[in-house]
Design a protein around this motif. Structure first.
Motif, PDB file in Angstrom:
ATOM      1  N   GLU A  50     -20.160  54.808 -32.113  1.00  0.00           N
ATOM      2  CA  GLU A  50     -19.290  55.664 -31.317  1.00  0.00           C
ATOM      3  C   GLU A  50     -17.837  55.177 -31.342  1.00  0.00           C
ATOM      4  N   GLY A  61     -23.263  51.622 -23.796  1.00  0.00           N
ATOM      5  CA  GLY A  61     -21.887  51.420 -23.365  1.00  0.00           C
ATOM      6  C   GLY A  61     -20.909  51.304 -24.507  1.00  0.00           C
ATOM      7  N   ALA A  62     -21.305  51.758 -25.696  1.00  0.00           N
ATOM      8  CA  ALA A  62     -20.477  51.662 -26.913  1.00  0.00           C
ATOM      9  C   ALA A  62     -20.194  50.215 -27.288  1.00  0.00           C
ATOM     10  N   GLU A 106     -15.271  52.614 -26.138  1.00  0.00           N
ATOM     11  CA  GLU A 106     -15.135  54.062 -25.977  1.00  0.00           C
ATOM     12  C   GLU A 106     -15.852  54.587 -24.741  1.00  0.00           C
ATOM     13  N   LEU A 107     -16.632  53.755 -24.056  1.00  0.00           N
ATOM     14  CA  LEU A 107     -17.252  54.155 -22.793  1.00  0.00           C
ATOM     15  C   LEU A 107     -16.756  53.312 -21.624  1.00  0.00           C
ATOM     16  N   PHE A 127     -17.142  57.594 -16.821  1.00  0.00           N
ATOM     17  CA  PHE A 127     -17.928  58.655 -17.437  1.00  0.00           C
ATOM     18  C   PHE A 127     -18.995  59.168 -16.467  1.00  0.00           C
ATOM     19  N   TRP A 181     -18.278  64.680 -22.545  1.00  0.00           N
ATOM     20  CA  TRP A 181     -18.454  63.555 -23.473  1.00  0.00           C
ATOM     21  C   TRP A 181     -19.926  63.402 -23.821  1.00  0.00           C
ATOM     22  N   ASP A 232     -23.459  61.770 -24.218  1.00  0.00           N
ATOM     23  CA  ASP A 232     -24.183  60.741 -23.453  1.00  0.00           C
ATOM     24  C   ASP A 232     -25.169  59.961 -24.314  1.00  0.00           C
ATOM     25  N   GLY A 246     -24.802  57.326 -25.811  1.00  0.00           N
ATOM     26  CA  GLY A 246     -24.676  55.888 -25.622  1.00  0.00           C
ATOM     27  C   GLY A 246     -25.365  55.380 -24.369  1.00  0.00           C
ATOM     28  N   LEU A 247     -26.054  56.254 -23.654  1.00  0.00           N
ATOM     29  CA  LEU A 247     -26.771  55.855 -22.444  1.00  0.00           C
ATOM     30  C   LEU A 247     -28.260  55.718 -22.729  1.00  0.00           C
ATOM     31  N   ARG A 252     -29.346  59.742 -19.014  1.00  0.00           N
ATOM     32  CA  ARG A 252     -28.589  60.834 -19.608  1.00  0.00           C
ATOM     33  C   ARG A 252     -28.557  62.073 -18.717  1.00  0.00           C
ATOM     34  N   ARG A 281     -15.640  62.689 -19.321  1.00  0.00           N
ATOM     35  CA  ARG A 281     -14.776  61.513 -19.491  1.00  0.00           C
ATOM     36  C   ARG A 281     -13.529  61.684 -18.641  1.00  0.00           C
TER      37      ARG A 281
END
Length: 359
Positions: free
Chosen positions: A82, A109-110, A144-145, A290, A311, A313, A315-316, A321, A330
């Motif tokens: 990400e 969390g990226a 990015e998060l 976020f 944004w 999700d 990355g969760l 999610r 975001r």
């Protein structure tokens, strides 16, 4: 109520005044002005060692040019899947490196974990000449998060990269926010932790258009003199970059701006956490948050003039999610975010949530 991005605001008054002051008189071009020498000294002092400094006007150029000195065209750059270099620079790193391959690594969390980095390297082929070798690791600080890598995390990741012969690049578009959050020195989170080259951003933090590529071993960046020129990113009126950077760094202005943005994000997060129909998968560690919101709240905020974006999700963790009727958004605060805008945003969200609380 502008929370779309910290690059949507102008520059700080101090930076703009410095640019205006630099407009008078004549200066040598292409970085031969006195202000550039001052900036080089400022950054060497800041990072507690002599550094090589090359200023450009965009973060995309800073990242791509920095990576071009860490990998040949046939190399691999490992990064989070990400990350900005992976998703938002229109193959800029591939362009500047002459074709090096970006390989993304998943992580909550990226953030890349040491375990995931080891697994990714182990999964890559090693047949010569058929497989591309790993030459660089790129880390985004802050991510990015909206999370930050700790000093120990950077040390662990850098050690793994170097054990496999790879250099370490840090995308520091929001480096100031990360340093302000961590409370460490810039040296501790970069070269002392194993970082070779940093893209030091000002544009998102209060500059107008100025990023610095910083080499912690100046010899490693010697060919940047020509790479930057060839890539079209050496300004003839370079003094306007130097003026920005000198003002940004002076009297810890860069950290004051970052602390304001981080504090605004914390205030916003605390208020959102108390509103039904809104949940935070994690607390912001810099200036991005976020929240996952019910669609009714999102619609009410947008109708009231709030500007922010949906944004992904991915990355969760799956359990965190967005559910049906929800969207992850975001929100990014800046050096110019006002308490009034935060409180108005929270008031609109709370009013929209009242029917949900009754449910």
């Amino acid at each position: 109520m502008f929370f779309a991005s910290d690059n949507g605001l102008g520059a700080s008054d101090k930076v703009m005044q410095a640019i205006s002051a630099a407009n008078g008189g004549a200066r040598l071009g292409y970085g031969r002005d006195d202000a550039t020498r001052i900036v080089e000294k400022q950054l060497s002092d800041l990072f507690e060692r002599e550094v090589g400094v090359y200023m450009v006007i965009t973060g995309t150029a800073a990242n791509g040019l920095a990576l071009s000195t860490l990998t040949p065209p046939w190399g691999i750059v490992l990064c989070h899947d990400e990350s900005h270099v992976m998703e938002d620079e229109c193959c800029g790193p591939e362009f500047f490196t002459g074709g090096a391959k970006l390989v993304g690594i998943r992580g909550p969390g990226a953030k890349i974990t040491a375990k995931a980095l080891e697994a990714s390297i182990a999964s890559l082929g090693r047949r010569v000449p058929h497989n591309a070798p790993v030459h660089a690791l790129s880390l985004t600080q802050s991510t990015e998060l909206g999370l930050v890598y700790s000093v120990e995390e950077v040390k662990a990741l850098s050690a793994i990269a170097k054990a496999h012969g790879a250099g370490v690049h840090m995308d520091g578009a929001r480096f100031a926010n990360a340093v302000a959050s961590l409370g460490c020195s810039p040296a501790e989170i970069t070269w002392k932790a194993g970082v070779d080259v940093l893209s030091f951003g000002t544009t998102k933090g209060g500059g107008l258009a100025c990023e610095a590529i910083i080499y912690f071993d100046p010899a490693r960046g010697e060919d940047m003199v020509r790479r930057r020129m060839r890539g079209g990113h050496l300004l003839s009126k370079h003094r306007f970059l130097s003026a920005q950077m000198e003002a940004f760094l002076g009297d810890s202005h860069w950290l004051d701006l970052a602390r304001h943005a981080n504090a605004a994000a914390s205030r916003l997060a605390a208020g959102l956490a108390a509103i039904p129909g809104i949940r935070l998968p994690f607390q912001p560690q810099a200036n991005g948050l976020f929240p996952i919101m019910r669609q009714e709240i999102v619609a009410a905020l947008q109708a009231a003039g709030a500007v922010f974006y949906p944004w992904s999700d991915r990355g969760l963790a799956e359990a965190d999610r967005a559910r049906p009727g929800e969207t992850m958004m975001r929100l990014v605060t800046s050096f110019a975010t006002s308490t009034e805008d935060i409180d108005r945003f929270l008031d609109v969200a709370a009013k929209a949530a009242r029917p949900l609380a009754a449910e």
